[in-house]
Structures are given as structure tokens and as C-alpha cells.
Design a protein around this motif. Structure first.
Motif, mmCIF file in Angstrom:
data_model
loop_
_atom_site.group_PDB
_atom_site.id
_atom_site.type_symbol
_atom_site.label_atom_id
_atom_site.label_comp_id
_atom_site.label_asym_id
_atom_site.label_seq_id
_atom_site.Cartn_x
_atom_site.Cartn_y
_atom_site.Cartn_z
ATOM 1 N N ASP A 110 -8.008 -1.285 -0.677
ATOM 2 C CA ASP A 110 -7.381 -1.642 -1.951
ATOM 3 C C ASP A 110 -7.915 -0.751 -3.081
ATOM 4 O O ASP A 110 -7.149 -0.318 -3.956
ATOM 5 C CB ASP A 110 -7.654 -3.111 -2.253
ATOM 6 C CG ASP A 110 -6.884 -3.600 -3.455
ATOM 7 O OD1 ASP A 110 -5.643 -3.631 -3.398
ATOM 8 O OD2 ASP A 110 -7.509 -3.953 -4.474
ATOM 9 N N LYS A 113 -6.292 2.537 -2.623
ATOM 10 C CA LYS A 113 -4.900 2.460 -3.085
ATOM 11 C C LYS A 113 -4.841 2.477 -4.606
ATOM 12 O O LYS A 113 -3.987 3.157 -5.205
ATOM 13 C CB LYS A 113 -4.254 1.187 -2.534
ATOM 14 C CG LYS A 113 -2.843 0.919 -3.046
ATOM 15 C CD LYS A 113 -2.266 -0.309 -2.366
ATOM 16 C CE LYS A 113 -0.967 -0.731 -3.029
ATOM 17 N NZ LYS A 113 -1.177 -1.282 -4.363
ATOM 18 N N TRP A 176 -0.173 0.193 1.058
ATOM 19 C CA TRP A 176 0.279 -1.189 0.847
ATOM 20 C C TRP A 176 0.690 -1.818 2.170
ATOM 21 O O TRP A 176 0.348 -2.987 2.448
ATOM 22 C CB TRP A 176 1.446 -1.176 -0.129
ATOM 23 C CG TRP A 176 2.008 -2.536 -0.418
ATOM 24 C CD1 TRP A 176 1.489 -3.494 -1.247
ATOM 25 C CD2 TRP A 176 3.196 -3.103 0.154
ATOM 26 N NE1 TRP A 176 2.277 -4.613 -1.223
ATOM 27 C CE2 TRP A 176 3.330 -4.409 -0.379
ATOM 28 C CE3 TRP A 176 4.147 -2.636 1.054
ATOM 29 C CZ2 TRP A 176 4.388 -5.240 -0.035
ATOM 30 C CZ3 TRP A 176 5.200 -3.462 1.403
ATOM 31 C CH2 TRP A 176 5.318 -4.743 0.865
#
Length: 443
Positions: A110, A113, A176
Motif C-alpha cells: 500500500d 502504491k 490495487w
């Protein structure tokens, strides 16, 4: 039981008197029958006692065997329960360790990302700068609007930045999707761990149960009657498959994160290399434009000097032409006066021939002066037209120079990232391209 006795008289022979007795009104058994009955009862008692003894021995044997079997069964099942709890605990610890790794991997992915999305937002700035530089350079005028090396490098940089942005966008989308896979695996592992915790709790509770526990009772339906129970092999295969899938997801996610990190570093290096190439081509183009501009200024100065000298020469030629008018009048007047000589004095002497030659020479000189004045004026007009072209070209080059310097100033934020350092970058570029005399440094 009430016995009814009847009184009766017994008469004994030879007796002098009567004696009264009491007897039951039943038939009496004979002595042989009595002995037979006694033997039969003894035999029956021996048989029944032997059977009871055999039954007691059998009951004691069954009771002993039952106690031993029950004890060993309980011991073995307790060991099985302990082993099962240990196995479940081991699998639970393994899955919990995998769950913690997945949680860490989810956080790292995450963050990666988010960093990629930040890179996508940050890449809009160089993309806007490149587009702005292309638009600025499209404002060049005349012959300066060329497809030069800087145009090629700017368009290459535009392609590189656009491709990097698209690649970052695709990677963010893939991250994702990978996060969704990890979240799904986390959910499955959490359910599996909860089921194993509940099973461990049940089996530990069963370990604490014995025949003296208060919460035991007959159950109308046992687990053996359930039809949805799976085999141990299937259970073990499911556990191993869950571990294998979790390890595979962790490995794929780690590889994906490393690929993203390498991709971002390569993209940054590609963008930086292309930016350096574009900046070099801009500085080179500024130098070339400045050199051509200086050349045009030198040509302009020479043309202006030549025009000035030619203009003075035209004035002198016109003055010389005007001066020849009086001389021509004088010579023609002399010839006209000598035409009135009387009689035999009207002859072609040397003076006559000399004056006529002088008139012809003066006319030829006058024609030559007029012709050269016309040529000089035409040349002056062509020089004036050339000076206009040079001035326009010089103005275009100055505009192109200012445009490229503006592009270089605009692109300086790609390196410094701060508008406050713009003047220093501009001064550095001016020094590198030797434009100190053309553009004053800002104080």
C-alpha cells in the motif's frame, strides 16, 4: 397364611382313654419322597450356585476388561486430543505467522502504491513543463521556426514522460489488484485461524472433561451421525494448500514490489537522462543562436557601413554629375561661338576637333555617371532591403534566443524544484552560453 385346624378324636386301640391332636388337613409326604425332594433341592442349589459363581467370575472379568479398556481408550483419546491440539496449534501459529507477513506485505504494498500514485501526481509537473516548452518554442518566428535538435529532444522527453506516466498508472492499477488478492487471502487466513482457535478451545475443553465433570450428559445425536464431516487427509490438504497459496501471494507481492521499485528508479533515470539531453540541446541551441545572432549583428553593421559609404558615393556621383553640366554648357557654348567665324576662318582646326572630342567625352562621362548612379541607387536599395531582412532575422533570432532562455528558465524547476533558484539557474545558463553582454545578470 392362616391355618385352619380341625379338632377330631383319635381312638387308639388298646388304650384306655382318648387323646385329642391337631393336624393339617393335607396329604403327608412319605420319607422316600422327602429324601428325593431334599436331593433335588440340593442338586438345584449346586447348579444355581455354580451358575452364579460362573456369572460372578464372568462379570468380574468383563468389569475388569471394561475398566482397563475404558482407561486405555480414555488415555489414548486424551493423547490423540493433545496431539490434535498440538497439531492445530502448530498450524495456527504457521497461519498466524503468514497472516502477519501478509499484513506487513499489505502495508508495504500500500505504501508502494501510494508512492507510485504520488509519482503520478509529481510527473504532471515535468509533463506540463515539457508541453509548455514546446508551446513556447512554437512561438518562434520566420526562419527560426525550425525542427532542430531541441525540438527532437523535447518531443522525445514528452514521449518518455507520457510513457512513464502510463506505466506508473498501469502499475498502480496492478498494485490495487494485488492488494485485493492479499486482502482476500488475509480474510481466508483469518477465518481459518478463527476456526482453528475455536477447534483448539473445543478440544482443550474435551481434555478437561472426565467422568466426574458436572457438565456431561447423554447426547441424543453424536458427531458420527453428521454427513458434512471431511476426512483428515482433506483437512491436511486444505491447510497445506492455504499455506502454499499464502506463500505464493507473498512471493508474488514481494517480486511485484521489487519490480515496481526497479521500474520507478529506471523511469526516474530515463526522465533525468532525457531532461539532461534536452537541457544540453537547449544550451547548445542557445549558443548556436547567439553565435548566429552575433554574426547577423556583424553583417548588419557591415551592411550599414557599406550603405553609408555607398550613400556618400552616390552623393558624390550626383555632385560630379551636376558639376559636369556647367562644363558641358561651356564647351557647347564655345563650339556654338566658333560656328560664327567669318569666311575662310571657319575651318576644322585642332581647337574644333578638341572641343568636339571634349563634348563627346563629357556626354559619355555624363552617361557613365548617370548609369553608375542608377546602379548605385539600385545597390543601395538592395542593401536597404537586405538590411531589413537582416534586422528582421536578427529580431527573430533575438526572439528565439529569449524563447530558448525562457524554456531553460522554465525547465530549471525540474532540477531545483524551487522557483527561488530560478535566477541562479538563468545566470548559470547565461554564463555557459556566453550571453553576459547580451542579457544583463539579475542582481
Amino acid at each position: 397364611m392362616t391355618l385352619h385346624f380341625h379338632f377330631f378324636l383319635v381312638k387308639r386301640i388298646g388304650m384306655a382313654k382318648f387323646v385329642s391332636t391337631y393336624e393339617k388337613p393335607l396329604p403327608h409326604v412319605g420319607l422316600p419322597d422327602w429324601y428325593a425332594k431334599q436331593w433335588e433341592l440340593r442338586r438345584s442349589a449346586d447348579i444355581r450356585r455354580a451358575e452364579a459363581c460362573q456369572l460372578r467370575n464372568s462379570g468380574k472379568s468383563v468389569r475388569s476388561e471394561g475398566n482397563v479398556t475404558t482407561k486405555w481408550d480414555t488415555y489414548i483419546n486424551n493423547n490423540r486430543l493433545e496431539g490434535r491440539v498440538t497439531e492445530l496449534s502448530r498450524w495456527k501459529d504457521t497461519l498466524e505467522d503468514l497472516l502477519q507477513k501478509i499484513l506487513i506485505e499489505i502495508r508495504l504494498l500500500d505504501d508502494e502504491k501510494a508512492d507510485t500514485e504520488k509519482e503520478i501526481e509529481n510527473i504532471d509537473h515535468p509533463l506540463r513543463i515539457v508541453s509548455e516548452c514546446i508551446s513556447i518554442r512554437d512561438c518562434r518566428r520566420g526562419t527560426e521556426l525550425t525542427y532542430d535538435e531541441t525540438d527532437v529532444e523535447l518531443k522525445k522527453e514528452l514521449c518518455v514522460v507520457t510513457n512513464v506516466k502510463e506505466m506508473f498508472t498501469n502499475r498502480a492499477q496492478a498494485a490495487w489488484e494485488k492488494l485485493n488478492h492479499l486482502e482476500n487471502m488475509k480474510f481466508k487466513l483469518s477465518l481459518d485461524i478463527e476456526d482453528k482457535n475455536e477447534t483448539i478451545r473445543i478440544d482443550k475443553g474435551n481434555l478437561q472433561l472426565d467422568d466426574t465433570s458436572a457438565n456431561i450428559s447423554y447426547k441424543p445425536r453424536t458427531s458420527a451421525e453428521k454427513t458434512d464431516c471431511i476426512t483428515y487427509e482433506i483437512w491436511l490438504d486444505r491447510c497445506q494448500r492455504s499455506k502454499m497459496l499464502a506463500d505464493k501471494e507473498l512471493s508474488d507481492s514481494y517480486t511485484f514490489r521489487e519490480d515496481m521499485r526497479v521500474m520507478k528508479e529506471c523511469a526516474r533515470n530515463d526522465i533525468k537522462a532525457q531532461q539532461d539531453a534536452t537541457n544540453y540541446s537547449l544550451r547548445k541551441r542557445i549558443y548556436q543562436t547567439q553565435k548566429a545572432r552575433n554574426e547577423m549583428e556583424w553583417q548588419k553593421l557591415k551592411v550599414q557601413k557599406e550603405m553609408e559609404m555607398l550613400g556618400k558615393e552616390i552623393i558624390e556621383l550626383e555632385r560630379a554629375l551636376m558639376n559636369k553640366t556647367g562644363v558641358v554648357k561651356c564647351v557647347e557654348t564655345r563650339l556654338e561661338n566658333r560656328a560664327y567665324r567669318p569666311g575662310s576662318e571657319f575651318c576644322k582646326d585642332e581647337v574644333e576637333l578638341g572641343l568636339k572630342n571634349e563634348v563627346l567625352q563629357l556626354k559619355q562621362t555624363k552617361e557613365d555617371l548617370i548609369q553608375i548612379i542608377e546602379h548605385a541607387k539600385a545597390k543601395y536599395n538592395s542593401l536597404e532591403f537586405l538590411l531589413t531582412r537582416i534586422s528582421k532575422n536578427l529580431d527573430d533570432k533575438q526572439h528565439s534566443l529569449n524563447t530558448d532562455v525562457m524554456c531553460l528558465d522554465t525547465r530549471s524547476t525540474l532540477k531545483t524544484g524551487d522557483k527561488s533558484d530560478l535566477s541562479n539557474e538563468t545566470n548559470r545558463n547565461i554564463v555557459l552560453t556566453h550571453l553576459e553582454k547580451e542579457i544583463p545578470l539579475e542582481s
